[in-house]
Every structure is written in C-alpha cells, then in structure tokens.
Design a protein around this motif. Structure first.
Motif, PDB file in Angstrom:
ATOM      1  N   MET A   1      47.848 -93.654  -9.046  1.00 58.80           N
ATOM      2  CA  MET A   1      49.012 -93.740  -7.976  1.00 58.80           C
ATOM      3  C   MET A   1      50.131 -94.756  -9.091  1.00 58.80           C
ATOM      4  O   MET A   1      49.735 -95.655  -9.837  1.00 58.80           O
ATOM      5  N   THR A   2      51.097 -94.283  -9.100  1.00 57.83           N
ATOM      6  CA  THR A   2      52.403 -94.786 -10.079  1.00 57.83           C
ATOM      7  C   THR A   2      53.086 -95.363  -9.361  1.00 57.83           C
ATOM      8  O   THR A   2      53.088 -95.442  -8.015  1.00 57.83           O
ATOM      9  N   ASP A   3      54.381 -95.948 -10.031  1.00 55.47           N
ATOM     10  CA  ASP A   3      55.286 -96.905  -9.395  1.00 55.47           C
ATOM     11  C   ASP A   3      56.010 -95.935  -8.335  1.00 55.47           C
ATOM     12  O   ASP A   3      56.966 -96.602  -7.631  1.00 55.47           O
ATOM     13  N   VAL A   4      56.264 -94.841  -8.411  1.00 57.17           N
ATOM     14  CA  VAL A   4      56.975 -94.068  -7.579  1.00 57.17           C
ATOM     15  C   VAL A   4      56.411 -93.162  -6.381  1.00 57.17           C
ATOM     16  O   VAL A   4      56.917 -92.496  -5.611  1.00 57.17           O
ATOM     17  N   GLU A   5      55.079 -93.322  -6.360  1.00 53.28           N
ATOM     18  CA  GLU A   5      54.169 -92.494  -5.187  1.00 53.28           C
ATOM     19  C   GLU A   5      53.835 -93.320  -4.096  1.00 53.28           C
ATOM     20  O   GLU A   5      53.638 -94.540  -4.445  1.00 53.28           O
ATOM     21  N   ALA A   6      53.566 -92.719  -3.291  1.00 51.73           N
ATOM     22  CA  ALA A   6      53.240 -93.192  -1.774  1.00 51.73           C
ATOM     23  C   ALA A   6      51.931 -92.292  -1.421  1.00 51.73           C
ATOM     24  O   ALA A   6      52.075 -91.052  -1.642  1.00 51.73           O
ATOM     25  N   GLU A   7      51.015 -92.947  -0.495  1.00 49.84           N
ATOM     26  CA  GLU A   7      49.757 -92.171  -0.245  1.00 49.84           C
ATOM     27  C   GLU A   7      49.309 -92.628   0.974  1.00 49.84           C
ATOM     28  O   GLU A   7      49.285 -93.789   1.342  1.00 49.84           O
ATOM     29  N   ARG A   8      49.023 -91.702   2.042  1.00 52.87           N
ATOM     30  CA  ARG A   8      48.386 -92.021   3.192  1.00 52.87           C
ATOM     31  C   ARG A   8      46.854 -91.781   3.063  1.00 52.87           C
ATOM     32  O   ARG A   8      46.541 -90.702   2.626  1.00 52.87           O
ATOM     33  N   VAL A   9      46.244 -92.824   3.335  1.00 53.92           N
ATOM     34  CA  VAL A   9      44.524 -92.738   3.185  1.00 53.92           C
ATOM     35  C   VAL A   9      44.118 -93.333   4.558  1.00 53.92           C
ATOM     36  O   VAL A   9      44.241 -94.603   4.690  1.00 53.92           O
ATOM     37  N   GLU A  10      43.300 -92.472   5.342  1.00 54.87           N
ATOM     38  CA  GLU A  10      42.528 -92.958   6.557  1.00 54.87           C
ATOM     39  C   GLU A  10      43.388 -94.019   7.211  1.00 54.87           C
ATOM     40  O   GLU A  10      43.021 -95.213   7.491  1.00 54.87           O
ATOM     41  N   GLY A  11      44.651 -93.529   7.760  1.00 54.12           N
ATOM     42  CA  GLY A  11      45.338 -94.422   8.690  1.00 54.12           C
ATOM     43  C   GLY A  11      46.059 -95.487   8.153  1.00 54.12           C
ATOM     44  O   GLY A  11      46.603 -96.390   8.445  1.00 54.12           O
ATOM     45  N   LEU A  12      46.006 -95.659   6.688  1.00 55.72           N
ATOM     46  CA  LEU A  12      46.857 -96.527   5.720  1.00 55.72           C
ATOM     47  C   LEU A  12      47.726 -95.766   5.007  1.00 55.72           C
ATOM     48  O   LEU A  12      47.852 -94.534   4.598  1.00 55.72           O
ATOM     49  N   LEU A  13      49.040 -96.396   5.055  1.00 60.07           N
ATOM     50  CA  LEU A  13      50.013 -96.044   4.076  1.00 60.07           C
ATOM     51  C   LEU A  13      50.203 -96.652   2.825  1.00 60.07           C
ATOM     52  O   LEU A  13      50.471 -98.223   3.068  1.00 60.07           O
ATOM     53  N   VAL A  14      50.060 -96.340   1.482  1.00 60.13           N
ATOM     54  CA  VAL A  14      49.901 -97.286   0.307  1.00 60.13           C
ATOM     55  C   VAL A  14      51.026 -96.785  -0.691  1.00 60.13           C
ATOM     56  O   VAL A  14      51.237 -95.763  -0.846  1.00 60.13           O
ATOM     57  N   ASP A  15      51.879 -97.888  -0.909  1.00 58.42           N
ATOM     58  CA  ASP A  15      52.800 -97.514  -2.146  1.00 58.42           C
ATOM     59  C   ASP A  15      52.819 -98.729  -3.156  1.00 58.42           C
ATOM     60  O   ASP A  15      52.446 -99.916  -2.693  1.00 58.42           O
ATOM     61  N   LEU A  16      53.116 -98.727  -4.244  1.00 53.74           N
ATOM     62  CA  LEU A  16      53.175 -99.670  -5.408  1.00 53.74           C
ATOM     63  C   LEU A  16      54.489 -99.402  -5.964  1.00 53.74           C
ATOM     64  O   LEU A  16      55.165 -98.632  -6.311  1.00 53.74           O
ATOM     65  N   ALA A  17      55.149-100.709  -6.157  1.00 46.63           N
ATOM     66  CA  ALA A  17      56.611-100.584  -6.942  1.00 46.63           C
ATOM     67  C   ALA A  17      56.761-102.090  -7.498  1.00 46.63           C
ATOM     68  O   ALA A  17      56.377-103.147  -6.488  1.00 46.63           O
ATOM     69  N   ASP A  18      56.973-102.047  -8.562  1.00 43.21           N
ATOM     70  CA  ASP A  18      57.385-103.527  -9.235  1.00 43.21           C
ATOM     71  C   ASP A  18      56.179-104.570  -9.067  1.00 43.21           C
ATOM     72  O   ASP A  18      56.506-105.533  -8.884  1.00 43.21           O
ATOM     73  N   GLY A  19      55.052-104.059  -9.287  1.00 37.97           N
ATOM     74  CA  GLY A  19      53.911-104.722  -9.283  1.00 37.97           C
ATOM     75  C   GLY A  19      53.384-105.074  -7.873  1.00 37.97           C
ATOM     76  O   GLY A  19      52.309-106.072  -7.652  1.00 37.97           O
ATOM     77  N   ILE A  20      54.062-104.747  -6.758  1.00 38.06           N
ATOM     78  CA  ILE A  20      53.717-105.164  -5.111  1.00 38.06           C
ATOM     79  C   ILE A  20      52.991-103.899  -4.512  1.00 38.06           C
ATOM     80  O   ILE A  20      53.593-102.719  -4.653  1.00 38.06           O
ATOM     81  N   LEU A  21      51.868-104.246  -4.209  1.00 38.71           N
ATOM     82  CA  LEU A  21      51.245-103.159  -3.507  1.00 38.71           C
ATOM     83  C   LEU A  21      51.357-103.226  -1.881  1.00 38.71           C
ATOM     84  O   LEU A  21      50.976-104.501  -1.512  1.00 38.71           O
ATOM     85  N   ARG A  22      51.783-102.469  -1.343  1.00 40.80           N
ATOM     86  CA  ARG A  22      52.274-102.344   0.005  1.00 40.80           C
ATOM     87  C   ARG A  22      51.335-101.575   0.702  1.00 40.80           C
ATOM     88  O   ARG A  22      51.177-100.306   0.623  1.00 40.80           O
ATOM     89  N   VAL A  23      50.695-102.246   1.511  1.00 38.98           N
ATOM     90  CA  VAL A  23      49.459-101.455   2.380  1.00 38.98           C
ATOM     91  C   VAL A  23      49.913-101.957   4.071  1.00 38.98           C
ATOM     92  O   VAL A  23      49.932-102.748   4.496  1.00 38.98           O
TER      93      VAL A  23
END
Length: 264
Positions: A1-23
């Motif tokens: 996963m890169t800084d511009v990608e978002a992903e849905r995994v088993e009921g979770l939305l996950v994204d990373l930007a500027d060192g911050i992983l948002r779950v």
C-alpha cells in the motif's frame, strides 16, 4: 500500500498518507460491531502493516455515527459456533497490539463505543470524542463480564468506584462525563473533531520517532503493567460466561429488543 492508496479489508477501510495510517471500522449497517473475521483482520493489520517503518501514527475511527458497538451478536447467533477462547484470544490480540505498537494510536470516537469497542477506544494513547459519543461496558446486560482489557483500562483511568458503576450497572458514560472523569483525552465539537485529530496525528508524525516510542512504552508500563494478568482473568471468566444460559438469554433479549430474564 502506498501513500495514495486505500483498501477495504474485512469490514475495515485502511489508508496511509504522510506517515498516518487511518483505520476505519466500516460496518455501519451493524453500527461497526465486529465479527470474528473483522476482528482478525484488525489484529493482522495492527501486528503487521501498522509496524512498518513508514507508519508513524495510527488513527482508529468508525464509519457513519458510531465508533464500534462491540461484538456482532447477529453474526455470532447466525454463524457456526466459535470456541469462546478463540473469540477471547482474537480480541486480546487486538488490544495487546494497540498497547505494544511502537507508534502512538489515536481514537476518534463519534457515537457509541460499547463492549470491546470501548476497549479499543480506551486502549488508544489519545482518545478524542464528539459530545454525542458515549462509552458503555455493556457486558453485564447480556450476561457477560468486561473484556478487551477494560477491567484494567477503565479503573486505571477513573478509579475503582467509577469503574464498578460502569461495569456492574452497564450504564453509558457520556463523552463530557468521561472527559471529566479522566477516561478520555478531550471532547470536541462535531465539526472540529476530525480536523483536531488530524492535526494531532500530523504533529506526532513529524515528531521524534524513538522518543515518542519510548515515552509511550514508559507510560504504558507505569499505568498498565498488569494488563496480561487482566487479559488472562477476563479470558477465563468470559470463556465460562460465553457458554452460559444467561448469555444465551441476554443475547436473545438484545436481538429481540426486550428485557432479559436471567435465571442464574
């Protein structure tokens, strides 16, 4: 996963930007209650991706009007049986991962944080809430005991008397009272909550990684040094209670929206 990608995994939305992983727990149709698969996925994420070098802060949140309402009783009642100890081990793994994660964890709470959802919010290093948020150890209402480390997390923050009121009576504690009691970090207006959490996350992401890691470790050791004992006690007790007639009645009553009739 890169800084511009978002992903849905088993009921979770996950994204990373500027060192911050948002779950974000993204099961709004179930008020973000977690089934066993989404809890496993959260544990995998916190033990894996969240510990990689490009992650400096983790932000936990819920999608749509609730943070997390605990275990998904509908999924539990309609799916194949799961060993209670497997359920407990899965939940404990998540709480342990939050507490031991080198990076700080922020919780952004809007709406309900109940059951193991309250544990998730309170295991975070910094917990911010909207005025509409509330924290609920709902376990006793369905014939269970606190788990997810909440039998330690809550009294460590608010003291035994207030913790006993929450755990034994199963009554919600609103965000304003939770802040006054020292249970959470701050209450913010709804329109300011996300921006404030983002600003705090950005400050931490730009901070000295090793100093923050050692500070978090020291604070956790000083206040939650008996967490493994608490998790072990909760596992023993909850494994018993999850197989009890009172839990079956409590879960059935909740799903039917009626008062439970406990027999033991």
């Amino acid at each position: 996963m890169t800084d511009v990608e978002a992903e849905r995994v088993e009921g979770l939305l996950v994204d990373l930007a500027d060192g911050i992983l948002r779950v974000t727990i993204a099961r709004p149709d179930r008020m973000n209650a977690l089934d066993i698969d989404s809890m496993r996925a959260l544990g995998d994420l916190l033990e894996g991706r969240a510990r990689e070098r490009d992650v400096r802060v983790v932000v936990l949140a819920g999608e749509g009007g609730a943070f997390c309402t605990g275990a998904d009783l509908i999924a539990a009642s309609s799916g194949p049986g799961t060993d209670p100890r497997v359920v407990m081990d899965t939940a404990n793994r998540v709480i342990r991962a939050i507490l031991t994660l080198p990076s700080p964890v922020l919780a952004r709470v809007d709406g309900a944080a109940a059951g193991v959802g309250a544990s998730l919010a309170l295991a975070a290093d910094l917990t911010y809430a909207a005025p509409s948020a509330y924290f609920l150890l709902a376990f006793v209402n369905v014939g269970l005991m606190p788990d997810g480390g909440s039998s330690l997390l809550v009294p460590a923050a608010v003291g035994r008397a207030r913790a006993a009121e929450m755990a034994l009576l199963g009554e919600r504690l609103g965000a304003v009272d939770a802040h006054a009691a020292g249970l959470i970090t701050r209450v913010l207006p709804p329109d300011d909550l996300a921006a404030h959490v983002d600003a705090v996350a950005a400050t931490l992401a730009a901070g000295p990684r090793r100093a923050i890691e050692l500070t978090k470790r020291s604070l956790t050791a000083a206040t939650l040094d008996r967490v493994e004992e608490a998790l072990a006690r909760e596992t023993e007790g909850q494994a018993e209670l999850l197989g009890s007639a009172d839990f079956r009645e409590g879960a059935a009553a909740m799903l039917a929206r009626r008062r439970p009739r406990f027999g033991s």
